[in-house]
Scaffold this active site. Sequence first.
Site, PDB file in Angstrom:
ATOM      1  N   ARG A   1       0.856  -1.192   0.000  1.00 46.31           N
ATOM      2  CA  ARG A   1       0.000   0.000   0.000  1.00 46.31           C
ATOM      3  C   ARG A   1       0.882   1.228   0.000  1.00 46.31           C
ATOM      4  O   ARG A   1       2.105   1.121   0.111  1.00 46.31           O
ATOM      5  CB  ARG A   1      -1.023  -0.003   1.145  1.00 46.31           C
ATOM      6  N   GLY A   2       0.246   2.413  -0.105  1.00 43.55           N
ATOM      7  CA  GLY A   2       1.000   3.642  -0.291  1.00 43.55           C
ATOM      8  C   GLY A   2       1.087   3.879  -1.793  1.00 43.55           C
ATOM      9  O   GLY A   2       1.438   2.954  -2.543  1.00 43.55           O
ATOM     10  N   ALA A   3       0.777   5.116  -2.208  1.00 40.08           N
ATOM     11  CA  ALA A   3       0.599   5.378  -3.640  1.00 40.08           C
ATOM     12  C   ALA A   3       1.760   4.893  -4.529  1.00 40.08           C
ATOM     13  O   ALA A   3       1.534   4.110  -5.462  1.00 40.08           O
ATOM     14  CB  ALA A   3       0.312   6.867  -3.838  1.00 40.08           C
TER      15      ALA A   3
ATOM     16  N   ARG B   1      -7.859  -0.446  -6.462  1.00 39.99           N
ATOM     17  CA  ARG B   1      -8.067   0.700  -5.562  1.00 39.99           C
ATOM     18  C   ARG B   1      -8.280   1.950  -6.424  1.00 39.99           C
ATOM     19  O   ARG B   1      -7.587   2.122  -7.428  1.00 39.99           O
ATOM     20  CB  ARG B   1      -6.855   0.893  -4.628  1.00 39.99           C
TER      21      ARG B   1
ATOM     22  N   GLN C   1      -1.853   2.525   9.980  1.00 33.98           N
ATOM     23  CA  GLN C   1      -0.585   2.600   9.233  1.00 33.98           C
ATOM     24  C   GLN C   1       0.478   3.395   9.998  1.00 33.98           C
ATOM     25  O   GLN C   1       1.665   3.129   9.866  1.00 33.98           O
ATOM     26  CB  GLN C   1      -0.802   3.249   7.859  1.00 33.98           C
TER      27      GLN C   1
ATOM     28  N   ASP D   1      -2.183  10.824  -2.115  1.00 36.41           N
ATOM     29  CA  ASP D   1      -2.538   9.767  -3.064  1.00 36.41           C
ATOM     30  C   ASP D   1      -2.873  10.329  -4.435  1.00 36.41           C
ATOM     31  O   ASP D   1      -2.759   9.641  -5.442  1.00 36.41           O
ATOM     32  CB  ASP D   1      -3.716   8.955  -2.533  1.00 36.41           C
TER      33      ASP D   1
ATOM     34  N   ASN E   1      -5.413  12.478   0.625  1.00 37.59           N
ATOM     35  CA  ASN E   1      -4.502  11.627   1.396  1.00 37.59           C
ATOM     36  C   ASN E   1      -5.326  10.879   2.437  1.00 37.59           C
ATOM     37  O   ASN E   1      -6.549  11.066   2.539  1.00 37.59           O
ATOM     38  CB  ASN E   1      -3.386  12.456   2.048  1.00 37.59           C
ATOM     39  N   LYS E   2      -4.668  10.050   3.206  1.00 40.01           N
ATOM     40  CA  LYS E   2      -5.340   9.215   4.204  1.00 40.01           C
ATOM     41  C   LYS E   2      -6.335  10.005   5.043  1.00 40.01           C
ATOM     42  O   LYS E   2      -6.054  11.143   5.433  1.00 40.01           O
ATOM     43  CB  LYS E   2      -4.269   8.573   5.083  1.00 40.01           C
TER      44      LYS E   2
HETATM   45  O1  MRU Z   1      -4.536   3.261   2.283  1.00 41.67           O
HETATM   46  P1  MRU Z   1      -3.056   3.460   2.163  1.00 41.67           P
HETATM   47  O2  MRU Z   1      -2.292   2.905   3.307  1.00 41.67           O
HETATM   48  O3  MRU Z   1      -2.532   2.993   0.820  1.00 41.67           O
HETATM   49  O4  MRU Z   1      -2.879   5.043   2.201  1.00 41.67           O
HETATM   50  C1  MRU Z   1      -1.600   5.579   2.083  1.00 41.67           C
HETATM   51  C2  MRU Z   1      -1.566   7.062   2.199  1.00 41.67           C
HETATM   52  O5  MRU Z   1      -2.555   7.722   2.380  1.00 41.67           O
HETATM   53  C3  MRU Z   1      -0.219   7.696   1.984  1.00 41.67           C
HETATM   54  O6  MRU Z   1      -0.098   8.866   2.738  1.00 41.67           O
HETATM   55  C4  MRU Z   1      -0.057   8.051   0.490  1.00 41.67           C
HETATM   56  O7  MRU Z   1      -0.345   6.956  -0.312  1.00 41.67           O
HETATM   57  C5  MRU Z   1       1.295   8.546   0.196  1.00 41.67           C
HETATM   58  S1  MRU Z   1       2.492   7.272   0.232  1.00 41.67           S
HETATM   59  C6  MRU Z   1       4.013   7.935  -0.115  1.00 41.67           C
END
Ligand code: MRU
Length: 351
Positions: free
Chosen positions: A51-53, A94, A200, A241, A251-252
């Site tokens: 996970r994470g963009a 996603r 996270q 994201d 973002n999250k």
């Molecule tokens: O749902 P996730 O864990 O994939 O969400 C991740 C985030 O919101 C991060 O802040 C974002 O993807 C940036 S990662 C460098």
Amino acid sequence: MDIHNIDTVSFDREANALVIIDQTLLPGEVRLLPLTDRDSIFEAIRYLRVRGAPAIGAAAAVGLAVLAARRAPSSLEALKEDVKEDSAFLASARPTAVNLFWALARMEKALDHDFSSVEEALEALRSEAESIIAEDVETCRRIGENGLTLLRGGMGVLTHCNAGKLATIKYGTATAPMYLALERGMKLRIYADETRPLLQGARLTAYELSAAGADVTLQCDDMAASAMAEGLIDIVITGADRIAANGDAANKIGTLGLAVLAKHYGIPFYIAAPFSTIDLATPDGSGIKIEQRDASEVTELWYARRMAPEGVKVRNPAFDVTDHSLITGIITERGVARPDYLTSLRTLAEE
Ligand code: MRU
């Protein structure tokens, strides 16, 4: 196993497998997961094993190269059809992080050549996936250099979710300046929000930063305001994201609240992200699709037993959009964009 010696996403050419660190097991266990079939690659992205963009994008790119070879297409036309189909399937894992679509589009574009054989085209896919991984490391390091210009020794830095090494290949985005500060002996006090409901911040950010020897303090999301009120926070840096052309940043979930708080307390609020997260084709945040996830993540996942009454209505948006007016700057690999973002992001994009 030191998490910092393992790439979050990698390509095992010999086994023709996508290899990820299974992040659902962290921080208790570091396990590498080789993935070779379409359903398990999709599942790994959907259920946040990876996970994470940027990491999602890299995983999908490697996944596409792996799947293309597994299908053993008999012609170049068949290969292109297979890749299109697998790409559409993985893209549905996603909806919010634009890096997923960016990486898949880049892989499809890698097939836009006159190849003399199927093997030559497969090799183009493999090397494109490897380039995406290698570029991510370099990009994040540059984000780190640009972000470091905003930091001074002794500062309190608040971050949310995990925009760290585990969300990219190596340095992370929001954490890249923190890792460079550590490398250079600059002492920071880092605060990591735990990030409900999927934790996270607790499971990943607090883990990877403390494994690196950083001074990190974990707090519940609802403690951010009091940390700011007590003067513990000098700067907020989060990842993103998807960033729209006007600077609105998804973002999250919880990031928007932090930005509002930061404005109230006069604390600079920065987003750190690579250009692969900037979506100039989306004019503003209203065009960003927000992922809605299963209610069980709120009511029971990560609890020893269910913590909500059966049948209660649950909201579980995975992301929120921070209005550009709340963002002090966007730290990219090409420099720090400042308002107005419509102009600054376009100018940096054209460089
Ligand atoms: O749902 P996730 O864990 O994939 O969400 C991740 C985030 O919101 C991060 O802040 C974002 O993807 C940036 S990662 C460098």
